[in-house]
Design a protein around this motif. Structure first.
Motif, PDB file in Angstrom:
ATOM      1  N   GLN A 145     -23.300   5.191   9.348  1.00  0.00           N
ATOM      2  CA  GLN A 145     -21.914   5.176   8.531  1.00  0.00           C
ATOM      3  C   GLN A 145     -21.115   6.315   9.414  1.00  0.00           C
ATOM      4  N   GLU A 174     -33.004  -5.616   7.518  1.00  0.00           N
ATOM      5  CA  GLU A 174     -32.093  -5.468   8.482  1.00  0.00           C
ATOM      6  C   GLU A 174     -32.181  -6.447   9.613  1.00  0.00           C
ATOM      7  N   GLY A 175     -31.136  -6.887  10.237  1.00  0.00           N
ATOM      8  CA  GLY A 175     -30.969  -8.072  11.060  1.00  0.00           C
ATOM      9  C   GLY A 175     -31.372  -7.654  12.592  1.00  0.00           C
ATOM     10  N   SER A 213     -34.825  -9.198   9.610  1.00  0.00           N
ATOM     11  CA  SER A 213     -34.641 -10.628   9.645  1.00  0.00           C
ATOM     12  C   SER A 213     -33.165 -10.937   9.038  1.00  0.00           C
ATOM     13  N   ASP A 214     -32.804 -11.987   9.302  1.00  0.00           N
ATOM     14  CA  ASP A 214     -31.468 -12.419   8.710  1.00  0.00           C
ATOM     15  C   ASP A 214     -31.624 -12.550   7.276  1.00  0.00           C
ATOM     16  N   VAL A 215     -30.806 -11.589   6.326  1.00  0.00           N
ATOM     17  CA  VAL A 215     -30.929 -11.507   4.901  1.00  0.00           C
ATOM     18  C   VAL A 215     -31.145 -12.824   4.466  1.00  0.00           C
ATOM     19  N   ASP A 239     -25.146  -4.030   1.421  1.00  0.00           N
ATOM     20  CA  ASP A 239     -24.066  -3.388   2.120  1.00  0.00           C
ATOM     21  C   ASP A 239     -24.023  -4.233   3.299  1.00  0.00           C
ATOM     22  N   SER A 269     -21.892  -6.476   6.641  1.00  0.00           N
ATOM     23  CA  SER A 269     -20.886  -6.166   7.530  1.00  0.00           C
ATOM     24  C   SER A 269     -19.623  -6.893   7.014  1.00  0.00           C
TER      25      SER A 269
END
Ligand SMILES: C[S@@+](CC[C@H](N)C(=O)[O-])C[C@H]1O[C@@H](n2cnc3c(N)ncnc32)[C@H](O)[C@@H]1O
Length: 480
Positions: free
Chosen positions: A296, A349-350, A382-384, A409, A411
């Motif tokens: 952040q 997380e990707g 991975s991609d969510v 959360d 993008s």
């Protein structure tokens, strides 16, 4: 009977007087004239400005314009803190501080109006809802300047520069008032940055400074590193003592070929990751974040967001939580402490780099508290959407525990329909949605409501003062 309105033809470059009556998502203001709608930048609601048309929408149904002179100023105007970004002093000011001409309190009122409008228009939340009426955007710190711990500069003619608003034209800069004082004190404008395209600077809550340089071919990171390091030492003294690390990497153009090892060079204090810290009672959580990994950007965001997320997620010992779009594991760490040794957290997380950081932060134990020492934390890169799709059948087959709560959360683009369909099938009790784009939140609120979820709570934070951006945390659950 059909009413007819006279419509004036406008062209790019025309000037006209406009008086906006609303704020729009994206930082402009809505005004009407000659039967047309205008999205005007650098103004405020209720003031009259001379505006110049800069662009048109499809079939000239609406227009974009910039205020170039103020006829009747808004009472909420103030002197812009950064002359380079002041539209009152120059046409095409530098971007990144587009609300700087307005008082911080008024900026927050505008942001609250945008969130309300997106939740009503796209999310179909009732405008009479008490949640929306009570919604305020909270300031994170007394000062609206010096909050950014991550900043990047482009390089033009060997000097740090920034883009003009909505333009690829660069302007050399000496500092950036939103940047943390440690970044401005580096005086990066004094460096001669031949063969460098971009400079990223990050300062951590533990006092480290990481400066990353993107080197343009045919120059190589090693060729450039010695000269820049010498200049930095002349400017800042001994880099190790100052806790400053310099990382030089080849500029990334269209990704790399498989198996190709990027050349890089590290100088100064020699670290390539920053350690971020958050106090929790008598203990502290730590996360290592690589150069280029996600953290952040507002100094106070980790504290404010973890408090809001923990309050809304309302976790109990032994529960299963999904932290989606998890970054390096900020919310994963807090959720793990709440659910304790008998609970579990799935952290998805990707980005390979950021996910590797997350894995390391939990395997090493630095992002665990005494209460989460034994919590099962699964870090998945991975991609969510793809991962949730797989989980639905696993959970339905009893091969994986169903989530009690989901924190997400994403993008700016938000989560979208497919993710919401999977979440609905997984049936958590609570979904906490952390959103950096009110329009994406509005759209996803619409999908969630179509699937039976209700907006139960909403809080908003001014995590990006002097810009039009705002962070919203929303709680969804099924009606009782
Ligand atoms: C706004 S950040 C939030 C990170 C974390 N919650 C935090 O506060 O530090 C969003 C993260 O989602 C990741 N991301 C974006 N789209 C994704 C996707 N489709 N699947 C998985 N991760 C994604 C990004 O790499 C980024 O780390």
């Amino acid at each position: 009977m059909t009413e007819t309105h006279e419509v004036t033809e406008f062209e790019v470059g025309d000037t006209l007087e406009l008086t906006p009556d609303a704020v729009a998502h994206g930082g402009s203001f809505v005004a009407r004239a000659g039967g047309r709608v205008f999205f005007v930048r650098h103004t405020a609601i209720g003031e009259t400005v001379l505006a110049k048309i800069t662009g048109t929408g499809p079939k000239k149904r609406f227009f974009f314009a910039d205020a170039i002179g103020v006829k009747t100023p808004s009472e909420h105007r103030r002197e812009h803190p950064w002359p380079l970004a002041d539209a009152g002093l120059r046409e095409n000011p530098v971007g990144g501080m587009e609300f700087g001409h307005l008082t911080p309190q008024y900026q927050r009122e505008l942001k609250a109006q945008v969130i309300r409008e997106q939740l009503v228009r796209l999310g179909k939340v009732s405008e009479n809802s008490a949640l929306l009426k009570l919604l305020r955007v909270e300031a994170l710190e007394p000062s609206d300047l010096g909050w950014r711990t991550r900043v990047y500069f482009n390089v033009a003619d060997g000097k740090i520069s920034m883009f003009r608003h909505s333009s690829s034209e660069r302007v050399q800069v000496q500092d950036f008032p939103l940047a943390d004082s440690r970044i401005n004190s580096l005086q990066l404008h004094r460096l001669n940055l031949e063969n460098i395209k971009r400079v990223d600077v990050a300062v951590s809550s533990t006092g480290q400074v990481l400066v990353s340089f993107a080197v343009v071919a045919p120059a190589t990171p090693r060729q450039v590193a010695d000269d820049v390091e010498k200049q930095c030492e002349q400017l800042w003294g001994n880099l190790k003592k100052q806790n400053i690390s310099l990382v030089f990497a080849a500029e990334r153009k269209g990704g790399r070929r498989r198996g190709e090892r990027p050349e890089s060079a590290v100088r100064g204090a020699g670290f390539t990751e920053l350690t971020e810290e958050l106090s929790v009672g008598d203990e502290s959580l730590e996360w290592n974040v690589s150069a280029g990994g996600f953290w952040q950007i507002h100094r106070s965001a980790p504290e404010a967001l973890t408090a809001a997320v923990a309050e809304m997620a309302d976790l109990n010992a032994g529960e299963t939580v999904y932290d989606l779009y998890a970054g390096t594991g900020l919310f994963t760490a807090v959720a793990a402490a709440e659910v304790g040794g008998k609970g579990r957290v799935l952290s998805v997380e990707g980005s390979p780099l950021t996910s590797a950081n997350a894995r390391d932060n939990f395997v090493s134990g630095r992002a665990r508290l005494a209460d989460s020492k034994d919590t099962v934390i699964d870090v998945v890169k991975s991609d969510v959407g793809a991962h949730l799709h797989k989980l639905v059948s696993q959970v339905q087959a009893g091969k994986s525990p169903a989530p009690d709560a989901v924190i997400m959360d994403p993008s700016r683009e938000g989560v979208g329909k497919k993710v919401i369909e999977s979440l609905t099938a997984l049936a958590p009790k609570r979904i906490v949605y952390v959103a950096c784009d009110p329009a994406a939140l509005g759209r996803d609120t619409g999908y969630l409501r179509e699937h039976g979820w209700e907006l139960k709570d909403v809080q908003a934070f001014d995590m990006y003062p002097n810009t039009h951006h705002v962070e919203t945390v929303a709680l969804f659950a099924h009606p009782e």
